[in-house]
Design a protein around this motif. Sequence first.
Motif, PDB file in Angstrom:
ATOM      1  N   GLU A  40       0.836  -1.197   0.000  1.00 31.39           N
ATOM      2  CA  GLU A  40       0.000   0.000   0.000  1.00 31.39           C
ATOM      3  C   GLU A  40       0.871   1.247   0.000  1.00 31.39           C
ATOM      4  N   GLY A  41       0.257   2.374  -0.397  1.00 29.10           N
ATOM      5  CA  GLY A  41       0.931   3.655  -0.320  1.00 29.10           C
ATOM      6  C   GLY A  41       2.258   3.689  -1.039  1.00 29.10           C
ATOM      7  N   PHE A  42       3.331   3.945  -0.288  1.00 24.57           N
ATOM      8  CA  PHE A  42       4.665   3.982  -0.870  1.00 24.57           C
ATOM      9  C   PHE A  42       5.133   2.597  -1.329  1.00 24.57           C
ATOM     10  N   ASN A  43       4.458   1.565  -0.865  1.00 22.36           N
ATOM     11  CA  ASN A  43       4.834   0.196  -1.213  1.00 22.36           C
ATOM     12  C   ASN A  43       3.917  -0.416  -2.265  1.00 22.36           C
ATOM     13  N   ASP A  44       3.084   0.425  -2.885  1.00 29.96           N
ATOM     14  CA  ASP A  44       2.151  -0.050  -3.912  1.00 29.96           C
ATOM     15  C   ASP A  44       2.946  -0.501  -5.147  1.00 29.96           C
ATOM     16  N   PRO A  45       2.834  -1.783  -5.537  1.00 28.51           N
ATOM     17  CA  PRO A  45       3.639  -2.292  -6.649  1.00 28.51           C
ATOM     18  C   PRO A  45       3.024  -2.084  -8.031  1.00 28.51           C
ATOM     19  N   PRO A  92      -7.066   5.799   2.813  1.00 25.64           N
ATOM     20  CA  PRO A  92      -8.335   6.320   2.294  1.00 25.64           C
ATOM     21  C   PRO A  92      -8.844   7.449   3.196  1.00 25.64           C
ATOM     22  N   LEU A  93      -8.958   8.646   2.669  1.00 23.88           N
ATOM     23  CA  LEU A  93      -9.365   9.801   3.472  1.00 23.88           C
ATOM     24  C   LEU A  93     -10.701  10.377   3.030  1.00 23.88           C
ATOM     25  N   GLY A  94     -11.351   9.746   2.050  1.00 24.64           N
ATOM     26  CA  GLY A  94     -12.645  10.244   1.618  1.00 24.64           C
ATOM     27  C   GLY A  94     -12.549  11.119   0.392  1.00 24.64           C
ATOM     28  N   ALA A  95     -13.708  11.598  -0.049  1.00 23.80           N
ATOM     29  CA  ALA A  95     -13.807  12.243  -1.359  1.00 23.80           C
ATOM     30  C   ALA A  95     -13.220  13.645  -1.408  1.00 23.80           C
ATOM     31  N   ASP A 163      -7.280   7.836  -2.173  1.00 21.67           N
ATOM     32  CA  ASP A 163      -8.504   7.878  -2.975  1.00 21.67           C
ATOM     33  C   ASP A 163      -8.360   8.758  -4.217  1.00 21.67           C
ATOM     34  N   PHE A 164      -7.270   9.577  -4.260  1.00 19.19           N
ATOM     35  CA  PHE A 164      -7.100  10.521  -5.362  1.00 19.19           C
ATOM     36  C   PHE A 164      -6.058  10.027  -6.355  1.00 19.19           C
ATOM     37  N   ASP A 165      -6.338  10.306  -7.619  1.00 19.55           N
ATOM     38  CA  ASP A 165      -5.375  10.016  -8.678  1.00 19.55           C
ATOM     39  C   ASP A 165      -4.514  11.261  -8.881  1.00 19.55           C
ATOM     40  N   LEU A 176      -5.504  18.527 -15.542  1.00 20.30           N
ATOM     41  CA  LEU A 176      -6.702  18.572 -14.706  1.00 20.30           C
ATOM     42  C   LEU A 176      -6.537  17.828 -13.392  1.00 20.30           C
ATOM     43  N   LYS A 177      -5.411  17.173 -13.191  1.00 28.91           N
ATOM     44  CA  LYS A 177      -5.190  16.423 -11.955  1.00 28.91           C
ATOM     45  C   LYS A 177      -4.651  17.346 -10.856  1.00 28.91           C
ATOM     46  N   ASN A 178      -4.736  16.878  -9.615  1.00 27.40           N
ATOM     47  CA  ASN A 178      -4.101  17.570  -8.503  1.00 27.40           C
ATOM     48  C   ASN A 178      -2.622  17.218  -8.473  1.00 27.40           C
ATOM     49  N   ASP A 179      -1.778  18.243  -8.436  1.00 30.67           N
ATOM     50  CA  ASP A 179      -0.330  18.070  -8.424  1.00 30.67           C
ATOM     51  C   ASP A 179       0.096  17.659  -7.014  1.00 30.67           C
ATOM     52  N   LEU A 180       0.578  16.412  -6.847  1.00 28.63           N
ATOM     53  CA  LEU A 180       0.948  15.937  -5.519  1.00 28.63           C
ATOM     54  C   LEU A 180       2.026  16.805  -4.897  1.00 28.63           C
TER      55      LEU A 180
END
Length: 564
Positions: A40-45, A92-95, A163-165, A176-180
Amino acid sequence: MNTVMTRLVPLALALAALAIPAPAAAGAHITVVNADGPGEGFNDPTPAAPVGGNPGTTKGQQRLIAFQFAADLWGAALDSNVDIQIQASFDPLGANVLGAAGAAFSIRNFNDLDAPGFPGGETNTNYHIALADKRAGTDLLVAVNVPGINAATPEIVAQFSSDFDFYLGLDNNHGLKNDLVVVLLHEFGHGLGFSSFMSRTTGNTPGGATDPFLNNTLDGSTNTTLAALLVPPATAATRLAAIQKVDHIVWTGANVAAAVPSTLLFGRPELDAPTIPSIDGSRYGTASFGPPIPPTGVTGDVVVAQDGVGVSTDACEPLTAASAAAVRGKIALVDRGICGFVVKVKNAQDAGAIAVLVADNVGDNPPAGLGGVDPTITIPSARVLLATGNAIKAASVPPTVTIGVNPARRAGTDLQDRPQLYASTPIAPGSTLNHWDPIAFRNLLMEPAINPDLTHNLIAPFDATLAEMHDMGWFTDADLDGKPDATVILDGCDTRVENVFAGNGALMADLARSWVLQCRATSPKAFERCFDDLAKAAKHDDVINGEQSAHLRQCAQAKGKQGT
């Protein structure tokens, strides 16, 4: 006085250091610490193609690289001889939540632990632990000798949404995406010092003590600092009432004040309603769809739209024939509720309206924006307060209103040109006080919402975030001797340029460092050329003078010869 440390957020029990290349020369060394579980997260393969300068080949690797990139940007902007660790995870933090971060601890009265020559902190003042370490010149998590707290304990805890791409590139080309990276810069800013420790729920602070943020925050309606409201007869209720005074809570620090003239632009969004004094000059929230309000504004009689169904003024259905005739060529007023904003505006547009005002259905202040997407909408729209809508409806004849801007005021300052913080009614516990007012323009990194035009730059004229950090106590100290730098020092080279405000409101040291960041290159000659070009352009624009330019370029040439 005894040193007091307050734990602010829970820490994960199991932490693992991320294996990432060390950053290039930076004033502060910031390390991201992985609190995610397997897969998960930083370990998502999940496989991912490299994007925007991010070479990671899995989703987890790209997240990690983006995190460290943002940490390095902050590290290059700040000076500290104590490493800063950010414990981070994706969950997961919601919408509606992109992420959150904050200081793991506040600490006060630590001056008996300071290293020789370091200034420490003000008495009975709560500091973010990373800022306290910088001012103490030592790792206070070790020095306080509290069981379970040591050098491996993180100073900042961050949690971001799975939850966000997010856009994971490093080049700000997010579309159009959110810049991490932008979201990370914002949240790390909170953990480093852009926040008060005053609870937006209770109005209280740890130990009843002030903090540097409150010391720089003023209730302009009474000319009282929020720090002064910690002293009786003021109460928690007094403090909570103060941070609901929209347009009156302002920042007083000298560094941000210097940045305001170049950073915040003239043209405050306001309604011009000469026949209704109660709303004349009132604010409005802009729409994310349709054309922007033109510089000259939109003027017309305001007519209440009617669709004849249910709440007949919500424009969730096509307008009646009579209402369509009434709003044609006019500004339509519709009520919030039931359906999306784009539906309301499109129905008014189809009826021939030239613009739309959406009146809120609750007493929230300031007015928020209008969200939604519809490329077929061709008229401007704005959101106004419930009270504004009621005043227009109460008019005996349709009033003439201009939805425009006030060219005599900056977007984001009060009548005395002081930068506004986010005050709101009701209080939003996650947003109120600890952000710039969202009316600010240029848009600022530390507003409560992330705007798509934000860059990765922290200094004026692009932003006021680093200036706020200086006001909080993050003084420039490139040689890490505990004393503010009197001159600009680039990698040990004393430029002899006085570290004062440049013509754009940034400190000279910050300006020079930003050029170093922009000019990082494998070729020393390419670095020299890039730095020369930026310095010459700044001289041409009267941001620096010829002598300053020459001295800065001389040190940059020495840096180029040594390699970057």
